[in-house]
Scaffold this motif. Sequence first.
Motif, mmCIF file in Angstrom:
data_model
loop_
_atom_site.group_PDB
_atom_site.id
_atom_site.type_symbol
_atom_site.label_atom_id
_atom_site.label_comp_id
_atom_site.label_asym_id
_atom_site.label_seq_id
_atom_site.Cartn_x
_atom_site.Cartn_y
_atom_site.Cartn_z
ATOM 1 N N SER A 283 0.818 -1.211 0.000
ATOM 2 C CA SER A 283 0.000 0.000 0.000
ATOM 3 C C SER A 283 0.857 1.268 0.000
ATOM 4 C CB SER A 283 -0.930 0.015 1.221
ATOM 5 O OG SER A 283 -0.164 -0.043 2.418
ATOM 6 N N THR A 284 2.182 1.105 0.146
ATOM 7 C CA THR A 284 3.116 2.236 0.084
ATOM 8 C C THR A 284 4.016 2.058 -1.124
ATOM 9 O OG1 THR A 284 3.134 2.459 2.496
ATOM 10 C CG2 THR A 284 4.938 3.497 1.286
ATOM 11 N N VAL A 285 4.133 3.103 -1.936
ATOM 12 C CA VAL A 285 4.978 3.089 -3.126
ATOM 13 C C VAL A 285 6.071 4.127 -2.969
ATOM 14 C CG1 VAL A 285 5.033 3.824 -5.554
ATOM 15 C CG2 VAL A 285 3.405 2.092 -4.812
ATOM 16 N N LEU A 286 7.284 3.750 -3.312
ATOM 17 C CA LEU A 286 8.436 4.639 -3.256
ATOM 18 C C LEU A 286 8.888 4.966 -4.674
ATOM 19 C CD1 LEU A 286 10.832 6.012 -1.729
ATOM 20 C CD2 LEU A 286 11.991 3.780 -1.806
ATOM 21 N N ILE A 287 8.895 6.259 -5.007
ATOM 22 C CA ILE A 287 9.465 6.701 -6.283
ATOM 23 C C ILE A 287 10.572 7.710 -5.953
ATOM 24 C CG2 ILE A 287 7.380 6.314 -7.644
ATOM 25 C CD1 ILE A 287 6.772 9.282 -7.490
ATOM 26 N N GLY A 288 11.566 7.745 -6.773
ATOM 27 C CA GLY A 288 12.666 8.651 -6.492
ATOM 28 C C GLY A 288 13.884 8.306 -7.318
ATOM 29 N N THR A 289 15.045 8.577 -6.773
ATOM 30 C CA THR A 289 16.300 8.464 -7.503
ATOM 31 C C THR A 289 17.162 7.369 -6.888
ATOM 32 O OG1 THR A 289 17.441 10.066 -6.090
ATOM 33 C CG2 THR A 289 16.155 10.951 -7.930
ATOM 34 N N SER A 290 18.454 7.433 -7.204
ATOM 35 C CA SER A 290 19.383 6.443 -6.675
ATOM 36 C C SER A 290 19.514 6.519 -5.154
ATOM 37 C CB SER A 290 20.763 6.624 -7.319
ATOM 38 O OG SER A 290 21.183 7.969 -7.263
ATOM 39 N N LEU A 308 4.827 -2.973 3.912
ATOM 40 C CA LEU A 308 5.495 -3.313 2.665
ATOM 41 C C LEU A 308 5.607 -2.066 1.787
ATOM 42 C CD1 LEU A 308 3.783 -6.729 1.799
ATOM 43 C CD2 LEU A 308 6.017 -6.361 2.856
ATOM 44 N N VAL A 309 6.749 -1.890 1.163
ATOM 45 C CA VAL A 309 7.008 -0.723 0.325
ATOM 46 C C VAL A 309 7.451 -1.208 -1.054
ATOM 47 C CG1 VAL A 309 8.395 1.364 0.022
ATOM 48 C CG2 VAL A 309 7.678 0.660 2.326
ATOM 49 N N ALA A 310 6.683 -0.851 -2.075
ATOM 50 C CA ALA A 310 7.041 -1.200 -3.452
ATOM 51 C C ALA A 310 8.008 -0.143 -3.984
ATOM 52 C CB ALA A 310 5.798 -1.264 -4.327
ATOM 53 N N ASP A 311 9.136 -0.598 -4.496
ATOM 54 C CA ASP A 311 10.197 0.318 -4.942
ATOM 55 C C ASP A 311 10.102 0.548 -6.449
ATOM 56 O OD1 ASP A 311 12.431 1.813 -5.318
ATOM 57 O OD2 ASP A 311 13.871 0.229 -4.884
ATOM 58 N N PHE A 312 9.712 1.770 -6.845
ATOM 59 C CA PHE A 312 9.674 2.166 -8.249
ATOM 60 C C PHE A 312 10.672 3.298 -8.514
ATOM 61 C CE2 PHE A 312 5.617 0.046 -7.709
ATOM 62 C CZ PHE A 312 5.455 -0.644 -8.907
ATOM 63 N N SER A 313 11.688 3.385 -7.662
ATOM 64 C CA SER A 313 12.702 4.419 -7.860
ATOM 65 C C SER A 313 13.567 4.069 -9.065
ATOM 66 C CB SER A 313 13.556 4.580 -6.603
ATOM 67 O OG SER A 313 14.109 3.331 -6.218
ATOM 68 N N MET A 314 14.390 5.038 -9.471
ATOM 69 C CA MET A 314 15.078 4.918 -10.756
ATOM 70 C C MET A 314 16.457 5.556 -10.667
ATOM 71 S SD MET A 314 13.599 6.482 -14.309
ATOM 72 C CE MET A 314 14.489 6.398 -15.859
ATOM 73 N N ASP A 315 17.499 4.770 -10.899
ATOM 74 C CA ASP A 315 18.840 5.333 -10.967
ATOM 75 C C ASP A 315 18.907 6.347 -12.103
ATOM 76 O OD1 ASP A 315 19.956 3.936 -8.860
ATOM 77 O OD2 ASP A 315 20.615 2.259 -10.102
ATOM 78 N N PRO A 336 -3.681 1.534 -7.517
ATOM 79 C CA PRO A 336 -3.252 2.779 -6.868
ATOM 80 C C PRO A 336 -2.996 2.535 -5.388
ATOM 81 C CG PRO A 336 -5.597 2.848 -7.413
ATOM 82 C CD PRO A 336 -5.046 1.642 -8.084
ATOM 83 N N PRO A 337 -1.864 3.010 -4.867
ATOM 84 C CA PRO A 337 -1.497 2.717 -3.479
ATOM 85 C C PRO A 337 -2.216 3.632 -2.496
ATOM 86 C CG PRO A 337 0.168 4.084 -4.484
ATOM 87 C CD PRO A 337 -0.838 3.808 -5.567
ATOM 88 N N ARG A 338 -2.008 3.365 -1.238
ATOM 89 C CA ARG A 338 -2.537 4.238 -0.189
ATOM 90 C C ARG A 338 -1.722 5.523 -0.100
ATOM 91 N NH1 ARG A 338 -4.090 7.555 2.310
ATOM 92 N NH2 ARG A 338 -4.862 7.702 4.454
ATOM 93 N N VAL A 339 -0.392 5.403 -0.318
ATOM 94 C CA VAL A 339 0.470 6.580 -0.217
ATOM 95 C C VAL A 339 1.657 6.417 -1.171
ATOM 96 C CG1 VAL A 339 1.774 5.621 1.740
ATOM 97 C CG2 VAL A 339 1.771 8.085 1.345
ATOM 98 N N VAL A 340 2.058 7.512 -1.774
ATOM 99 C CA VAL A 340 3.260 7.568 -2.609
ATOM 100 C C VAL A 340 4.300 8.417 -1.888
ATOM 101 C CG1 VAL A 340 4.272 8.349 -4.791
ATOM 102 C CG2 VAL A 340 1.995 7.281 -4.773
ATOM 103 N N VAL A 341 5.483 7.853 -1.680
ATOM 104 C CA VAL A 341 6.614 8.595 -1.121
ATOM 105 C C VAL A 341 7.517 8.988 -2.281
ATOM 106 C CG1 VAL A 341 8.617 8.512 0.411
ATOM 107 C CG2 VAL A 341 6.484 7.350 1.062
ATOM 108 N N TRP A 342 7.655 10.281 -2.508
ATOM 109 C CA TRP A 342 8.425 10.787 -3.646
ATOM 110 C C TRP A 342 9.710 11.414 -3.109
ATOM 111 C CZ3 TRP A 342 5.936 14.366 -7.923
ATOM 112 C CH2 TRP A 342 6.862 14.536 -8.959
#
Length: 368
Positions: A283-290, A308-315, A336-342
Motif C-alpha cells: 500500500s506504500t509506493v516509493l518513487i525517487g532516484t538512486s 510493505l514498500v514497493a520500490d519504483f525508484s530509478m537510478d 493505486p497505493p494508499r500513499v506515494v513517497v516521492w
Amino acid sequence: MARPSRRLRTMLRWSATAVLLATIGAAFVSTLPNMGAAWARADAALWHDASARRELTKALVTTPFTEALARWQRQANWLVLRDLGPEAKRGEDNWLFLDEELQLHRDRTAHAAARAAAVSRIARALAEKNTALLVVVVPDKSRIESAHLGTLLRPPALDARVRDWTAKLAADGVPVLDLSPVLAGATPSAFLRTDTHWNEQGSWLAAHAVAQRLQDMHALSGEPVASVVVSRQPQVAWGDLVRLAGIEGLPAALKPAPDNDTRSVVETRSDRTDLFGAAPMPSTVLIGTSFSRRGNFQPFLQLASRALVADFSMDGGDFSGAARRYFAGEDFAKNPPRVVVWEVPERTIEAPIGEAEQSWLRAPLPTR
C-alpha cells in the motif's frame, strides 16, 4: 646544463606535433565504424530534440580508443594536479563532492516553480483517488557536509533553496519532509566521502523520519509487517564520484581512501496472500532516484514503517524520471497505493528542464 640546440628543439616540437596529429588521426579513424549505425538511427527528431543530438554525437565519437585516451587524461590530471575533472570536486581531507551541487543554474527559480506547481497538481489528483503523497527532499551532500568543502565554494544563494521550495509545497497543502535537520545532526556523518549518496547511517535516519511522518499523516494501512536486520557487515569501497572522475582504474594507493560503511541484510516477513495465494500489492509506493536505492533505504523504510514498500525508484531519474514512468504505468493504473513517497534530491529542484520533462510538467498524470 647546456640548453638543447635550436635544431634539437625544432625536432622535439615536430616530433610532439607528429605524435599529437597521429593520435587525433587514430581517434578519428577509430570512430568511422560507428558512423553507419549512428546515422541509421538518426531521424527528424535531431532538428528539435537536443537529447537526440547529444546521443548521436556520443555514438559517433565513443570508441574503446577514445575512451582510453580520456581515461588516461583524467588519471594524469588527478596524479599531477589533483584535479578530478568537470563532474567531481575535491574538498578537505579527500572528501569528494558533485560539481552540480555547487552550480547556480540559469532560470533556476522558474524551474523550481514549475516543478512545485506540477507536484501540487499531482497531489490533488492523487487525493481524488484516495492516495496520499509525501514529498521527501534529500539535501545536498555539500549542504550537510559543508565543513569538509575546504576551498570549494557553495554559493550562498543556494542556502534558501530547500526552505523556499518546501514552503511553496506546504502552502499548497502538499505534505513535504525536509531531511536536512535529520541528516545534519548525524554522528558519524550521514554521507559517504567518495560518493554522492548517504551511507547506511544516513539512510537509516532518513527512513525512520519518513516512517514517522507517514504515521503522523495516518497514511499507513493494513496489518503491520515485521522486518528485522539479520546481519550487518563492514563494507569498504570507493563511491560513484571516483568513477565519475575516471580514476577508478588506478591502484588503491593512488586514489582517495575508500569509504568505510556497513552492509546490512534486512529480512521482511509477511505471510499475507489473497484468495489466489498471491501476495497483495504494497500500500506504500516509493518513487525517487538512486538515493532510494542506496544504503538499504527501501528495506529500512519497510522496517521503520512496519509496512510493505514497493520500490519504483530509478537510478539517474533526476527530479521526475521515476514519477513519469510510474504514473504512466499499469501498476499505478490498476493498483493505486494508499500513499506515494516521492524522494527528491535537492540539486534536481532547480536543474534545467529537458524537453521530455517540460512536456510532462504540463500534464503530469495521464487521463484514463
